[in-house]
Motif scaffolding. Sequence first.
Motif, PDB file in Angstrom:
ATOM      1  N   LEU A  51       0.825  -1.213   0.000  1.00 40.24           N
ATOM      2  CA  LEU A  51       0.000   0.000   0.000  1.00 40.24           C
ATOM      3  C   LEU A  51       0.858   1.262   0.000  1.00 40.24           C
ATOM      4  O   LEU A  51       0.512   2.242  -0.670  1.00 40.24           O
ATOM      5  N   ASP A  52       1.963   1.246   0.719  1.00 41.20           N
ATOM      6  CA  ASP A  52       2.866   2.398   0.709  1.00 41.20           C
ATOM      7  C   ASP A  52       3.343   2.691  -0.707  1.00 41.20           C
ATOM      8  O   ASP A  52       3.398   3.851  -1.131  1.00 41.20           O
ATOM      9  N   ALA A  82      -7.342  -0.667   0.723  1.00 40.01           N
ATOM     10  CA  ALA A  82      -6.844  -0.687   2.103  1.00 40.01           C
ATOM     11  C   ALA A  82      -7.975  -0.989   3.083  1.00 40.01           C
ATOM     12  O   ALA A  82      -7.783  -1.720   4.058  1.00 40.01           O
ATOM     13  N   LEU A  83      -9.148  -0.441   2.825  1.00 45.32           N
ATOM     14  CA  LEU A  83     -10.298  -0.723   3.694  1.00 45.32           C
ATOM     15  C   LEU A  83     -10.676  -2.197   3.634  1.00 45.32           C
ATOM     16  O   LEU A  83     -11.006  -2.812   4.648  1.00 45.32           O
ATOM     17  N   THR A 125      -4.351  -0.626 -10.520  1.00 43.72           N
ATOM     18  CA  THR A 125      -3.954  -0.635  -9.110  1.00 43.72           C
ATOM     19  C   THR A 125      -4.626  -1.779  -8.370  1.00 43.72           C
ATOM     20  O   THR A 125      -3.983  -2.535  -7.643  1.00 43.72           O
ATOM     21  N   VAL A 126      -5.924  -1.926  -8.571  1.00 45.15           N
ATOM     22  CA  VAL A 126      -6.675  -2.988  -7.899  1.00 45.15           C
ATOM     23  C   VAL A 126      -6.201  -4.366  -8.376  1.00 45.15           C
ATOM     24  O   VAL A 126      -6.043  -5.291  -7.569  1.00 45.15           O
ATOM     25  N   ARG A 127      -5.931  -4.502  -9.657  1.00 45.77           N
ATOM     26  CA  ARG A 127      -5.449  -5.793 -10.191  1.00 45.77           C
ATOM     27  C   ARG A 127      -4.069  -6.136  -9.624  1.00 45.77           C
ATOM     28  O   ARG A 127      -3.778  -7.296  -9.358  1.00 45.77           O
ATOM     29  N   GLU A 128      -3.211  -5.142  -9.464  1.00 41.18           N
ATOM     30  CA  GLU A 128      -1.895  -5.378  -8.870  1.00 41.18           C
ATOM     31  C   GLU A 128      -2.037  -5.881  -7.433  1.00 41.18           C
ATOM     32  O   GLU A 128      -1.363  -6.826  -7.022  1.00 41.18           O
ATOM     33  N   ILE A 129      -2.937  -5.277  -6.696  1.00 42.02           N
ATOM     34  CA  ILE A 129      -3.193  -5.709  -5.319  1.00 42.02           C
ATOM     35  C   ILE A 129      -3.804  -7.109  -5.313  1.00 42.02           C
ATOM     36  O   ILE A 129      -3.435  -7.955  -4.494  1.00 42.02           O
TER      37      ILE A 129
END
Length: 141
Positions: A51-52, A82-83, A125-129
Amino acid sequence: MKFWSRFKRQYALNYLIFRNGLCVIFGLKRTHLKNPFLLKISIQEEVNALLDGQFKDAKLKKMSPQWKDVGWQVENAAKQSALIMQWCDEEDLEEYFNRVLLEIANLAEFYRKNESEESGYALGTVREIENFFIAMAKKNR
């Protein structure tokens, strides 16, 4: 009650740092953590690092005029992720990964269908997470 919970968490984190330091110094393999509490803390540290990186990327994009509103989109996607990735106290590891993977997949689907997010960076971003969590789930199951 909060004091003891915080104390226990800090003690476990210090233990992990010490143990990992010994492994690096003496070239030992890091064994799979058996204690579920220590494993949760270890996973949370990796999640925080991920997340950082996302928030730093968003900040850099917000500072550059060439990215327009992409930085804000990346930041919003990272905040929503993050939530989702917060631990519930009563969750065990299996429940945590199942819940997070399902909710992250739903968030990715939302961004995929969202027409106002033309650039696709929030979805990226969401796919990377999501890919990070899939790898974490495979490693820790």
